[in-house]
Structure formats: C-alpha cells, structure tokens
Design an enzyme around this catalytic site. Sequence first.
Site, PDB file in Angstrom:
ATOM      1  N   SER A 105       3.604  -1.954  10.282  1.00 60.93           N
ATOM      2  CA  SER A 105       5.059  -1.948  10.478  1.00 60.93           C
ATOM      3  C   SER A 105       5.734  -3.264  10.096  1.00 60.93           C
ATOM      4  CB  SER A 105       5.411  -1.548  11.918  1.00 60.93           C
ATOM      5  OG  SER A 105       4.941  -0.246  12.205  1.00 60.93           O
ATOM      6  N   GLU A 123      -7.003   4.428   7.971  1.00 61.56           N
ATOM      7  CA  GLU A 123      -6.801   5.859   7.708  1.00 61.56           C
ATOM      8  C   GLU A 123      -8.053   6.460   7.076  1.00 61.56           C
ATOM      9  OE1 GLU A 123      -3.110   5.383   5.572  1.00 61.56           O
ATOM     10  OE2 GLU A 123      -2.143   4.797   7.450  1.00 61.56           O
ATOM     11  N   GLU A 170      -5.080  -5.053  10.539  1.00 59.67           N
ATOM     12  CA  GLU A 170      -4.099  -3.992  10.768  1.00 59.67           C
ATOM     13  C   GLU A 170      -4.446  -3.268  12.065  1.00 59.67           C
ATOM     14  OE1 GLU A 170      -2.191  -2.780   6.712  1.00 59.67           O
ATOM     15  OE2 GLU A 170      -3.888  -1.475   7.141  1.00 59.67           O
ATOM     16  N   HIS A 177      -9.608   0.840   4.941  1.00 56.74           N
ATOM     17  CA  HIS A 177      -8.348   1.085   5.645  1.00 56.74           C
ATOM     18  C   HIS A 177      -8.595   2.021   6.827  1.00 56.74           C
ATOM     19  CE1 HIS A 177      -4.262   2.346   6.525  1.00 56.74           C
ATOM     20  NE2 HIS A 177      -3.865   1.273   5.857  1.00 56.74           N
ATOM     21  N   GLY A 195       2.556   2.355  10.849  1.00 58.14           N
ATOM     22  CA  GLY A 195       3.447   3.490  10.678  1.00 58.14           C
ATOM     23  C   GLY A 195       4.230   3.863  11.919  1.00 58.14           C
ATOM     24  N   LYS A 210       0.111   4.208  -0.259  1.00 58.16           N
ATOM     25  CA  LYS A 210      -0.573   5.373   0.343  1.00 58.16           C
ATOM     26  C   LYS A 210      -0.368   6.593  -0.553  1.00 58.16           C
ATOM     27  CE  LYS A 210      -0.315   3.143   4.817  1.00 58.16           C
ATOM     28  NZ  LYS A 210      -0.198   3.240   6.256  1.00 58.16           N
ATOM     29  N   ASN A 240       0.868  -1.178   0.000  1.00 58.33           N
ATOM     30  CA  ASN A 240       0.000   0.000   0.000  1.00 58.33           C
ATOM     31  C   ASN A 240       0.906   1.230   0.000  1.00 58.33           C
ATOM     32  OD1 ASN A 240      -1.786   2.052   0.483  1.00 58.33           O
ATOM     33  ND2 ASN A 240      -2.470   1.298   2.487  1.00 58.33           N
TER      34      ASN A 240
END
Length: 255
Positions: free
Chosen positions: A211, A96, A164, A94, A170, A11, A9
């Site tokens: 991560s 985010e 996730e 996702h 991250g 992003k 991904n």
Amino acid sequence: MARPTVAGNWKMNTSLAEAKSLARDLRASIGDINGIDRVLCPPFPYLMLVRETVAGSSIGIGAQNMNYQEKGAFTGEVSPSMVAELCDYVILGHSERRALYGETDESVNLKVEAALKAGLKPILCVGETLAQREAGAAESIVGKQITKALDGVENASSLVVAYEPVWAIGTGVPATPELAAEIMGGVIQRNLIALYGEPAALEVPLLYGGSVNPDSVQGFMEQGCIHGALVGGASLKPEDFAHIVRTTAGVKGVS
Ligand code: 13P
C-alpha cells in the site's frame, strides 16, 4: 549506501494498449533521473512491448516470476534465460505466489540461484501474514524466509530484498514506517550481514512494499534502512508512480 530503487509490480493488470500508454507516460516523466533505479514489472506478454517503449531511457524492466529450470517440457513456464533476454530484474517469492501457487522457501531459493546465474537481479520478497504477526512470529518468519532463500548464494551484489508484510498488501493500509524499519533494519539486515558481511550487506537495496502511495511514501523513505519501494496498485497510475519515484529520490538526496 544501497542504491535507491523503486519498482512497480503491475501484477495481472493492464491490456496491451494500457501497458504501452503507461510505459510511454513513465518514460516521459521518470525516464531519465540520476541516482535512482526505476523498474517496471509488467505481465509476461507485455515485457517486449514495455521494453521497446522505454528503450533509450534508463528505466529497467522486471518480470514477476520465472521457473528455475533452463528448458524442457514445462508447459506454460518461462525460463531464466528467456526472462534475462528481456529483463534486468525478476520479482521472486512474492507472497501472492507463495499463498496461491504453492511457492516455498525451497523453490524460491532455486529461483534466486537460477536468476543470478542468468545475470538477473532478483527482487526477493519476504513478509509475514497477519496471523504470524499476531502470534509474535514476524521476525522468525522473515528471518527464515531470508536465510532459506539465500542458502548457497555467495554474492550479494545483484540482490534486492523487498519486505512486504502480507497484511499491508492491497489493503490501502500500509505498515507504519517504524514497524517496517524494525524488521528491515533488524532481522533482514542482521541476516544479510551474517551472510555477506559489511559493507556488502549494506549495499543491498531494501524496499518496502504494501500500500505504498504518494501520501505514505515519504515516511518510509525517511527511514535510513529503507532504500526504496515495491509498489503494486499505485504503479498502475503514472502520476502516482512518478510521484513515488521523485519523493524517494528527493528524500534520499539523489535528485
Ligand atoms: P500494493 O501496493 O497494491 O499494496 O501491492 C504491493 C505489492 O504486493 C507489490 O509487490
């Protein structure tokens, strides 16, 4: 067994030139490995370029989001059929997007249904926040995300599910393999079995994300209920992503 799958991904990263160079490098290093699906998910404007750059290899392409509506006055949005013309996969739900753009279990459900109808493989993302985990609610949150997202979805054959945990994304600090396996081999697999029965549920690739890097990937892949990874930061480094793919293939015995 579910097919090993590693998706990158990207992003909102890379320039056009960087996207091309990354795709070209990955085509050379992991373009043709049997037994493991490799998926690149660049930003929308680069989908065509990345697709053309890896054409002729067995690398798949994914989008990072889509609208669930087919067409119309939805300025700035991209429809399932537009995505399906260029992609094999689409990342949906996702964290985010849930946190920053108001996506809900209901909108994710509409998107999963629309993606399947368009012939795409949804990579459905689920995962709890740190506050939810600390409150002892990780299982119930993930269970609710799964059942709501898959409400009315009758066939599991094109699904991919990514766990996730939000607190591991991250941060450079992944979950432990044991903790990930507890959720993935637990509440996620239980719900999939309840919805689709065995063996269909056990054919759904379950990816860990948060991560993942060349150092941490092996431990995750040694867990039988983890079939691959959804990689963020490390997917922008061609050597790291190739390493993650090769390690996954090696541990899963497909290379
Ligand atoms: P990182 O690998 O950068 O933690 O991102 C994970 C992720 O969100 C992939 O979708």
